[in-house]
Structures are given as structure tokens and as C-alpha cells.
Design an enzyme around this catalytic site. Structure first.
Site, short mmCIF file in Angstrom:
data_model
loop_
_atom_site.label_atom_id
_atom_site.label_comp_id
_atom_site.label_asym_id
_atom_site.label_seq_id
_atom_site.Cartn_x
_atom_site.Cartn_y
_atom_site.Cartn_z
N TRP A 270 0.82 -1.20 0.00
CA TRP A 270 0.00 0.00 0.00
C TRP A 270 0.86 1.25 0.00
CZ3 TRP A 270 -3.66 2.04 -2.08
CH2 TRP A 270 -4.59 2.94 -1.52
N ALA B 113 -3.99 -2.35 -3.03
CA ALA B 113 -2.70 -1.83 -3.49
C ALA B 113 -2.33 -2.38 -4.86
CB ALA B 113 -1.62 -2.20 -2.48
N LYS C 121 -14.86 -3.60 8.44
CA LYS C 121 -15.12 -4.40 7.23
C LYS C 121 -14.13 -5.55 7.12
CE LYS C 121 -11.50 -2.61 5.03
NZ LYS C 121 -10.35 -3.30 4.43
N ASP D 80 -15.68 -0.20 0.78
CA ASP D 80 -14.58 -1.04 1.23
C ASP D 80 -15.07 -2.43 1.63
OD1 ASP D 80 -11.90 -1.45 1.58
OD2 ASP D 80 -11.66 -0.04 3.23
N SER E 257 -7.81 -9.62 -1.05
CA SER E 257 -8.02 -9.38 0.37
C SER E 257 -7.38 -10.46 1.23
CB SER E 257 -9.53 -9.33 0.67
OG SER E 257 -9.76 -9.37 2.07
N ASN F 33 -7.73 -10.68 4.40
CA ASN F 33 -8.73 -11.10 5.37
C ASN F 33 -9.63 -12.19 4.80
OD1 ASN F 33 -8.38 -9.05 7.69
ND2 ASN F 33 -8.37 -7.78 5.85
N GLU G 56 -5.51 -7.84 9.29
CA GLU G 56 -6.00 -6.80 10.21
C GLU G 56 -7.33 -7.19 10.86
OE1 GLU G 56 -4.38 -4.35 11.23
OE2 GLU G 56 -3.04 -3.55 9.69
#
Length: 333
Positions: free
Chosen positions: A11, A136, A187, A240, A250, A252, A277
Site C-alpha cells: 500500500w 494496493a 469491514k 470497502d 483481500s 482477510n 487486520e
């Protein structure tokens, strides 16, 4: 404008390229000398395969460059934001604008990251959160993207808007910093849940259910803590949420898929190989919801799976068998 980007992950690197394209004098700071040397030698970040780092992008491990920087982008993982801000404080210009682009909630304090930065800087500089649906990998390839710059200081938010705006990167402004940051952090929890659903082989119907009711939970907590309901319908909320719950970019979602396939949470995070995260945000969401007395059944179930070892199939049953509700409950607005 002289800009320093603190954090040489995907990022931070993608934003460095965007700012360089916009005609700024950009320095990318890395915590690791080995990583910085590799970036200089290969002119490529392994997290952005195929994206060339122009010679005009300066790369360093020395924070002294902050003394000349009018704008500083904080692009470290959320767990490193406080330490990085603490190290930067003595070097920053008094009039610098600090842009927080990490998405998360601090583990021990449950503070949003702009609050962490402001706490460490002690009134130095003006802090803006930049957030939205922005992988990113895509920003680095100059794929059209939209984000929101949020600050209580609208002049600072508008400056960030001007500096980051390009034909491929559109920026809106918002004064609801809390709402923007909570949407960005929460999110990630829901993306983990959607990944688990995918890993279990459940369908599009299930994912739509998780995303829609998860959005309700995000807004419910955000409003209880002082954010604006409409912020969660914007880029840092709904936008998002959509991109993180549906994309294989992602981390996540990828972590959740592995958990849904039967791997332990720790095994899944190791296999993803980068910061997940949502794992940390699930704990913060649990703490904030309990403190505010807000009902968040999906996020609570995520906490039980991630921190208490609950079985994902039992969790699905418990969510589907909750008592009957009206879809729209205005009592929390």
C-alpha cells in the site's frame, strides 16, 4: 510537494507511485535496510509484481527526510503506527499534514489510528485519514479507484484531496473521521466472515446475507460511538466492505477461506503470510460493542471463532437460528 511515505509494503509503495505520478518529490521509507536495498536493486516490490519503481522514487531507511516533508503518509501496519509516530514526532515539521492510510483499531486501547497518531504527536501537524475500496495491487497498476479523505480540519482534508487526485484516483472529503476509520477497520472482520463462508462451500446468498447484516452492525456501532450513519453507506463503509469481502486480493478473505476449509486461525494467518487486520479488529469490535452496549451478532461470532476456538459450522447454525427480527430497526439511530 515534498512527500515521505512511511511504510514500504504494497500500500505504501502503490501510494508512492501515485504521488510521484502527480508530480511530487516522493521518498519511500522502509523499516528494514535489507528490504530497502532490495527495492533499490530490483526496482520492484514483491507485493506489486510487475509494477516498476521509477528511478525518481527515492528509497531510504533514514527518517531525517521528515524534516523537509510537507506531507507524510503513515502506511505501516496498524500494530506499528504508534511506534512509528513516536519516532517521527521530533523530526516532523510543525505544519506537516499527516495522512493515515492503515486500516485498523489499536489492540490495547481500541483507539482509531488517527487518534493514536494525534496522541503520539502531541498536537504537532494536521492528521487526515485516507480510506476506501483500494487494493494496493490495483492502485499500483493505475486501475481507477475512489477514496475518501476525512479530517475535522477540512482544509487539511482538501489539501490531501488535491495532492492525491488524479485521472485514475478520485478523492472525496468527509468530516466524520470516526465513521470513516471504523468502517475501514470493521469491514476486515466481515471479510474474514465471508471468507469462512466461501471456505465452507456456502453460497452467494450467504455472502450477501453476511455483508448486508454486517453493514448494519458496522453502522450501529459507529452511530453509538459518535459517527454518522451516512458515512457507512460511502466509500469507507459499503465500498470497502464490497471490495474486501469479494476479492482474492483481500488477505482477510483469504485467511477466512482457510479457516472455513478447516485450518486453525494461526495456521491460516501464517499461510497468508502478511498482516490480517481483521483478526485484531475482531477483538477491538468485541470490546467496543460490549462497552457501548451494542448488539453485533456477526462480529461477536467472528470473535468466538478467532479467539475462543468456536466451530464454524456451529456458529452458522447459531446465527441462522436467532430469534425473529424486523429488518429495519430505527431505535439505534
Amino acid at each position: 510537494m515534498k512527500v515521505t511515505v512511511l511504510g514500504s509494503g504494497g500500500w505504501g509503495t502503490a501510494l508512492s507511485l501515485l504521488l510521484l505520478d502527480n508530480g511530487n518529490d516522493v521518498t519511500l521509507w522502509s523499516f528494514s535496510e535489507e528490504e530497502a536495498e532490495n527495492l533499490r536493486a530490483t526496482r520492484e516490490n514483491p507485493m506489486l509484481k510487475g509494477v516498476v519503481l521509477p528511478e525518481g522514487l527515492k528509497i531510504t531507511t533514514c527518517m531525517d527526510v521528515l524534516g523537509e516533508s510537507e506531507l507524510v503518509v503513515m502506511a505501516t501496519p496498524s500494530f506499528a503506527v504508534r511506534e512509528t509516530a513516536r519516532k517521527a514526532r521530533a523530526l516532523l515539521r510543525e505544519d506537516a499534514v499527516i495522512v493515515s492510510v492503515a486500516k485498523g483499531i489499536e489492540k490495547d486501547t481500541a483507539l482509531c489510528l488517527t487518534q493514536v497518531i494525534e496522541e503520539e504527536l502531541g498536537g504537532k501537524g494536521r492528521v487526515v485519514a485516507l480510506s476506501g475500496p483500494s487494493h494496493a495491487e490495483e492502485v499500483g497498476r493505475r486501475v481507477p479507484t475512489g477514496c475518501v479523505a476525512a479530517s475535522r480540519d477540512m482544509a487539511a482534508a482538501e489539501l490531501v484531496q488535491d495532492v492525491f487526485m488524479s485521472p485514475r484516483f478520485r478523492v472525496y472529503t468527509n468530516s466524520d473521521v470516526l465513521g470513516v476509520e471504523l468502517g475501514a477497520a470493521l469491514k476486515n472482520v466481515l471479510a474474514l466472515c465471508c471468507g469462512v463462508s466461501d471456505g465452507m462451500g456456502l453460497g452467494d446468498n450467504t455472502k450477501a446475507l453476511l455483508m448486508t447484516r454486517g453493514m448494519t452492525e458496522m453502522a450501529r456501532l459507529g452511530v453509538a460511538l459518535g459517527g454518522k450513519k451516512e458515512t457507512f453507506a460511502g466509500l469507507s463503509g459499503m465500498g470497502d466492505l464490497i471490495v474486501t469481502c469479494t476479492s482474492m486480493h483481500s488477505r482477510n478473505r483469504r485467511c477466512g477461506i482457510l479457516v472455513g476449509q478447516g485450518k486453525s486461525v494461526q495456521e491460516a494467518m501464517r499461510e497468508v503470510g502478511a498482516t490480517v487486520e481483521g483478526y485484531y479488529a475482531a477483538l477491538s469490535a468485541h470490546q467496543l460493542a460490549e462497552k457501548a452496549g451494542v448488539e453485533m451478532p456477526i462480529c461477536q461470532c467472528a470473535y468466538r471463532v478467532l479467539y475462543e476456538g468456536a466451530n464454524v459450522r456451529d456458529i452458522v447454525d447459531s446465527l441462522m437460528n436467532r430469534s425473529k427480527r424486523r429488518e429495519v430497526d430505527e431505535s439505534w439511530i
